[in-house]
Design a protein around this motif. Structure first.
Motif, mmCIF file in Angstrom:
data_model
loop_
_atom_site.group_PDB
_atom_site.id
_atom_site.type_symbol
_atom_site.label_atom_id
_atom_site.label_comp_id
_atom_site.label_asym_id
_atom_site.label_seq_id
_atom_site.Cartn_x
_atom_site.Cartn_y
_atom_site.Cartn_z
ATOM 1 N N THR A 358 4.137 56.129 -18.649
ATOM 2 C CA THR A 358 3.753 55.217 -17.573
ATOM 3 C C THR A 358 4.980 54.487 -17.024
ATOM 4 N N VAL A 364 -0.470 59.413 -15.792
ATOM 5 C CA VAL A 364 -0.862 59.659 -17.186
ATOM 6 C C VAL A 364 -2.375 59.736 -17.347
ATOM 7 N N SER A 365 -2.800 60.717 -18.152
ATOM 8 C CA SER A 365 -4.177 60.801 -18.643
ATOM 9 C C SER A 365 -4.117 60.828 -20.163
ATOM 10 N N CYS A 383 -4.225 53.525 -17.321
ATOM 11 C CA CYS A 383 -4.102 54.938 -16.968
ATOM 12 C C CYS A 383 -5.475 55.597 -17.041
ATOM 13 N N ARG A 384 -5.529 56.870 -16.782
ATOM 14 C CA ARG A 384 -6.793 57.598 -16.699
ATOM 15 C C ARG A 384 -7.276 58.014 -18.083
#
Length: 483
Positions: A358, A364-365, A383-384
């Motif tokens: 990040t 980002v996942s 983030c995801r």
């Protein structure tokens, strides 16, 4: 000194076993309780140039003697008359067997169920039973369990103490025993001949832990864990310390109660502790000083004692990111801008890599078998979050394997390697320098891979430099990785 125990079942082969042990040991223990037929002890121990300890243990104390207690005591009396250097006697029977000749008495206290805390009264009782050496044996699955033994051997007493910890943490006690002057420490001659599961061999003590080079002035660096990766780290660092001429060696420890750990490290004068996935988050409270980025990653892999207290560092996420950015863009300074990065796993390393990617502008996942943990990491880092059930629907340019507990397979809860596509770049920081099974699959499926060994080399060099102020000699890597 190293004592190797031999426990022959045949009188014919017993002398061969002792001879083999004498080649590598400073002291040899002959355990009579495994012999099928009653031995001629005088014949068995004659003709060797190393001191012999004779023992005969009951089943309740981890031995194999099948006869009556009266028969066992008779065999021990016969053994004393034969004139070995030492005879091992249990604390409860020692007053019934008088001193004879020049044989010294090792008075032994054993518990197979749990550690003993009342060491002082047992020590006094053994001294009153005319001990020359006092021996303690009990289970030591963690540093907490080994702690009473470590305290006992590190204090000056009127009689020397030896100990045997039943468990892998016995290795911790053995190396500290060398520092604090135990008359000897115990080892197996080779794999398959251990006195208990996990006992170190004499070759392991010599080649990996440089045990005979340890003295009262040796400073220890603690390595948390006894896995393959930790053993490789120990070999490399010990070779490096020796090469640059400093009396520093690695001490493996199995972490127990973290609340007690700082006191233990202070008492043992440990200079630093290296930790890996699983312990990085647990040790965060011990760091009195920590870089803001490392603090936000919520993970540390190096604790270093300085004049103003313990400093915590996260070296792995930096090493991993440098290797990943170089692989993706050819330049570690360009970052991961606009790269879709899937971090695979739960736990401290996954959290750390999510934070690091990040910071480098990656998209980002996070996805792991434990959805609630993944959701928490995603919320913390904004983030995801990808539910584990939707893992295979996720588009990514980069996949980061960040959890050694993730299982490669086709069963429920596993990660199927069909996840990987040839256009993926795959980084493995799950347990450097070891390679995760998913990483192996990614390579075989044509992915561009960032080898965990390269990440490991960069990380360990950073840790070594933080500890010593010097670069880690390349020859140490060659030695450590080759063995």
């Amino acid at each position: 000194m190293i004592c190797i125990t031999v426990a022959p079942t045949s009188r014919t082969l017993a002398k061969v076993d002792i001879l083999n042990a004498c080649r590598y040991a400073d002291v040899v223990e002959l355990a009579l309780d495994h012999l099928i037929k009653e031995p001629d002890v005088k014949d068995l121990i004659t003709g060797f140039d190393k001191p012999i300890i004779v023992s005969c243990r009951r089943k309740q104390d981890g031995g194999q003697f099948e006869g009556s207690e009266q028969e066992r005591m008779g065999l021990l009396r016969q053994a004393i008359v034969a004139g070995p250097a030492y005879i091992e006697l249990d604390l409860d029977i020692a007053p019934k067997i008088p001193r004879f000749g020049k044989t010294q008495r090792v008075i032994s206290f054993t518990r197979m169920d749990q550690p003993e805390s009342d060491i002082d009264s047992i020590f006094d009782e053994a001294a009153n039973a005319h001990a020359d050496v006092v021996k303690f044996t009990w289970p030591t699955p963690t540093l907490d369990d080994a702690w009473p033994l470590l305290v006992a051997v590190s204090q000056k007493r009127r009689l020397p103490i030896v100990g045997m910890g039943l468990g892998r943490a016995d290795l911790t006690f053995s190396l500290l025993g060398e520092k604090y002057g135990s008359p000897w420490i115990y080892a197996a001659l080779e794999r398959g001949l251990e006195a208990f599961p996990g006992q170190a061999t004499v070759f392991e003590l010599d080649e990996t832990y440089a045990c005979r080079e340890i003295d009262k002035s040796t400073v220890f660096i603690a390595i948390a864990g006894f896995g393959e990766a930790q053993t490789i780290t120990t070999r490399i660092l010990n070779a490096a310390f020796k090469q640059i001429g400093v009396n520093v060696r690695c001490l493996p420890i199995e972490l127990g109660d973290v609340k007690m750990l700082k006191k233990m490290l202070d008492v043992l004068k440990i200079k630093a502790i290296l930790v890996s996935e699983g312990n990085g988050q647990r040790l965060m409270p011990l760091a009195e000083h920590i870089d803001k980025h490392d603090a936000q990653s919520e993970y540390i892999d190096l604790l270093l004692r300085r004049d103003d207290g313990w400093h915590g560092y996260n070296t792995l996420w930096r090493s991993g990111l440098r290797a990943l950015e170089t692989a993706v863009s050819g330049d570690a300074k360009r970052g991961l801008d606009r790269q879709n990065v899937l971090v695979l796993g739960n736990g401290g390393m996954a959290q750390s890599m999510v934070y690091g990617v990040t910071q480098r502008k990656g998209l980002v996942s996070i996805c792991g078998p434990k959805d609630k943990e993944s959701q928490k990491i995603a919320a913390t880092n904004e983030c995801r979050f990808i539910p584990f059930a939707q893992l295979y629907d996720t588009l990514a340019d980069v996949v980061v394997i960040a959890d050694r507990h993730v299982v490669c397979g086709q069963n429920q809860g596993n990660v199927n390697p069909s996840l990987f596509r040839p256009n993926h770049t795959v980084l493995d920081v799950s347990d450097p320098p070891k390679e995760h099974a998913l990483f192996t699959e990614a390579r075989e499926r044509g992915c561009k891979t960032v080898e965990p060994q390269s990440v490991y080399v960069d990380q360990l060099n950073a840790q070594f430099k933080a500890i010593t102020g010097r670069d880690l000699p390349p020859e140490a890597f060659v030695k450590g990785l080759a063995e």
